[in-house]
Design a protein around this motif. Structure first.
Motif, PDB file in Angstrom:
ATOM      1  N   ARG A 235       0.666  -1.085  -0.015  1.00 50.04           N
ATOM      2  CA  ARG A 235       0.131  -0.021   0.093  1.00 50.04           C
ATOM      3  C   ARG A 235       0.956   1.337   0.223  1.00 50.04           C
ATOM      4  O   ARG A 235       0.362   2.210  -0.303  1.00 50.04           O
ATOM      5  N   HIS A 236       2.216   1.311   0.528  1.00 53.76           N
ATOM      6  CA  HIS A 236       3.007   2.358   0.734  1.00 53.76           C
ATOM      7  C   HIS A 236       4.182   2.268  -0.130  1.00 53.76           C
ATOM      8  O   HIS A 236       4.592   1.108  -0.308  1.00 53.76           O
ATOM      9  N   MET A 237       4.819   3.218  -0.413  1.00 53.79           N
ATOM     10  CA  MET A 237       6.206   3.217  -0.936  1.00 53.79           C
ATOM     11  C   MET A 237       7.250   2.783   0.046  1.00 53.79           C
ATOM     12  O   MET A 237       7.040   3.293   1.432  1.00 53.79           O
ATOM     13  N   LEU A 238       8.157   2.027   0.007  1.00 53.41           N
ATOM     14  CA  LEU A 238       9.044   1.675   0.702  1.00 53.41           C
ATOM     15  C   LEU A 238      10.538   1.989   0.236  1.00 53.41           C
ATOM     16  O   LEU A 238      10.949   1.778  -0.790  1.00 53.41           O
ATOM     17  N   TYR A 239      11.257   2.112   1.373  1.00 53.07           N
ATOM     18  CA  TYR A 239      12.677   2.599   0.949  1.00 53.07           C
ATOM     19  C   TYR A 239      13.650   2.054   1.828  1.00 53.07           C
ATOM     20  O   TYR A 239      13.325   2.019   3.135  1.00 53.07           O
ATOM     21  N   ARG A 240      14.787   1.243   1.472  1.00 53.15           N
ATOM     22  CA  ARG A 240      15.782   0.774   2.180  1.00 53.15           C
ATOM     23  C   ARG A 240      17.118   1.033   1.629  1.00 53.15           C
ATOM     24  O   ARG A 240      17.335   0.323   0.798  1.00 53.15           O
ATOM     25  N   ASP A 241      17.834   1.624   2.134  1.00 57.60           N
ATOM     26  CA  ASP A 241      19.264   2.131   1.811  1.00 57.60           C
ATOM     27  C   ASP A 241      19.669   1.793   0.314  1.00 57.60           C
ATOM     28  O   ASP A 241      20.270   0.989  -0.445  1.00 57.60           O
ATOM     29  N   GLY A 242      18.959   2.852  -0.346  1.00 64.09           N
ATOM     30  CA  GLY A 242      19.066   3.040  -1.708  1.00 64.09           C
ATOM     31  C   GLY A 242      18.187   2.356  -2.501  1.00 64.09           C
ATOM     32  O   GLY A 242      18.364   2.466  -4.115  1.00 64.09           O
ATOM     33  N   PHE A 243      17.358   1.668  -2.157  1.00 67.72           N
ATOM     34  CA  PHE A 243      16.473   0.881  -3.167  1.00 67.72           C
ATOM     35  C   PHE A 243      14.777   1.028  -2.615  1.00 67.72           C
ATOM     36  O   PHE A 243      14.677   1.358  -1.496  1.00 67.72           O
TER      37      PHE A 243
END
Ligand code: FAD
Length: 360
Positions: A235-243
């Motif tokens: 449902r939401h945009m996810l961001y982790r460590d450049g990705f």
């Protein structure tokens, strides 16, 4: 006095600039060497924020904030096109590592809500349980739709668009451009704007002299993999460590993106596809069962520190540039266009124009 303006480059920056100038009564012609919105602006992910805004210079953060604030009205202005660019405030969930104190201090100065919470509270299907930083106001847009909406709106506002029309040389007299040479003939205007993305240096280089070489904009390839899943599963945009992973309304999920310094090579690679898929399934293991339906690459107009160049040529009074938006050109389009229009028309501006002047 009505001014005529010739804009070179039909990406989101050229289109937004054309729209801003047409809205204040300029006669605008936009020329594009292939078709509108077929390069970086098509290829981008459409996340409307710097990935971690607290990592950037103040002037850029301010321009990003100003542009994001302009977005709802800007999208509303495209409504008559009949195309929904899918502008959605789906929010961004940042997974560790992140710097909590920097994030909170950015939130304070930007008046942006940020909250640290258990990540699975928002995305129950995450592979692991950890804290996450929740930025509920971060929005997204669907690039190909945005470009289609812009194209139709430009026509409605009387902008003349020539596709399949590259600039190949310039005519100049006494520190002024008098025409842009194309295979179809010479096009003349009072003012000229180079908005040719990663190719801006090359377009400028056809002027001769040193400025082509001095423009600090170069291509930086980015690859994206597209999954097809069930709408609402993420449902939401996810961001982790450049990705990042970005869910669209219809269940498509973008996984991106690479940052590759490989010149004007736009090919996709197996290495990048496998790496992006591995990172995607590390976050959401159920993506193992979702088909990858597309994989593409685009060339960002990279600039030092992500700082765009929005300014007047130092020696040619009627030549302007709007380029070098690197990773955030879709986000920055409304503000950059408005800033350039302010500069060209000599209006008071809410933007920090000296911070983006040329040469930087
Ligand atoms: C994989 C990827 C992910 C991205 N994700 C995001 C994101 O999530 N959020 C965000 O804000 N930004 C993102 N970006 C960055 C964003 O897409 C760019 O900053 C933006 O599209 C730049 O727009 P532009 O109009 O300057 O360049 P472009 O879209 O490249 O347009 C330049 C145009 O100039 C034309 N041109 C070149 N030479 C000539 C010539 N001689 N004559 C006439 N026309 C010419 C080209 O054909 C092209 O159409 C991403 C980019 C990529 C590649």
């Amino acid at each position: 006095m009505t001014r005529s303006v010739l804009i070179i480059g039909g990406g989101v920056i050229g289109c937004a600039t054309a729209l801003a100038l047409a809205q204040v009564g300029c006669h605008v012609t936009l020329i594009e060497r292939s078709s509108l919105g077929s390069e970086s602006s098509w290829a981008g992910a459409g996340l409307l924020s710097a990935l971690l805004p607290w990592d950037y210079r103040d002037a850029l953060v301010r321009l990003l904030d100003q542009s994001r604030a302009m977005y709802p009205a800007w999208i509303e202005g495209l409504r008559s096109s009949g195309i929904d660019p899918e502008y959605r405030s789906s929010g961004l969930l940042v997974l560790p590592p992140y710097d909590l104190s920097k994030a909170f201090s950015w939130a304070h100065s930007s008046a942006e809500p940020v909250e640290e919470l258990p990540a699975r509270q928002l995305e129950p299907n995450l592979a692991f349980d950890s804290a996450g930083l929740w930025l509920p106001q971060v929005a997204q847009v669907r690039n190909p739709r945005l470009l289609r909406a812009l194209r139709i709106t430009l026509a409605q506002r009387g902008v003349t668009v020539h596709e399949g029309t590259p600039v190949t040389a310039w005519r100049s007299v006494g520190g002024r451009i008098t025409g842009a040479q194309t295979p179809q003939g010479v096009l003349e205007a009072d003012h000229y704007v180079i908005a040719a993305g990663a190719w801006s240096g090359a377009v400028l280089g056809t002027l001769g002299g040193e400025y082509g070489a001095r423009l600090p904009v170069k291509p930086m390839r980015g690859q994206i993999v597209l999954y097809k899943s069930i709408p609402g599963r993420l449902r939401h945009m996810l961001y982790r460590d450049g990705f990042y992973l970005i869910p669209r309304d219809d269940g498509h999920i973008l996984a991106g993106s690479t940052l590759e310094d490989v010149g004007f090579d736009k090919q996709v690679t197996d290495t990048a596809r496998l790496n992006l898929m591995q990172r995607a399934t590390e976050l959401l293991p159920w993506l193992h069962n979702a088909p990858v339906v597309a994989h593409w690459a685009g060339l960002r107009p990279a600039s030092p520190d992500n700082m765009p160049i929005i300014g007047r040529h130092p020696e040619i009074e009627n030549l302007f540039i709007n380029s070098g938006h690197y990773r955030y050109g879709v986000t920055l389009a409304p503000a950059s266009a408005q800033a350039l229009a302010d500069l060209m028309l000599g209006r008071d501006s809410q933007f920090d124009l000296p911070a983006f002047r040329w040469p930087i």
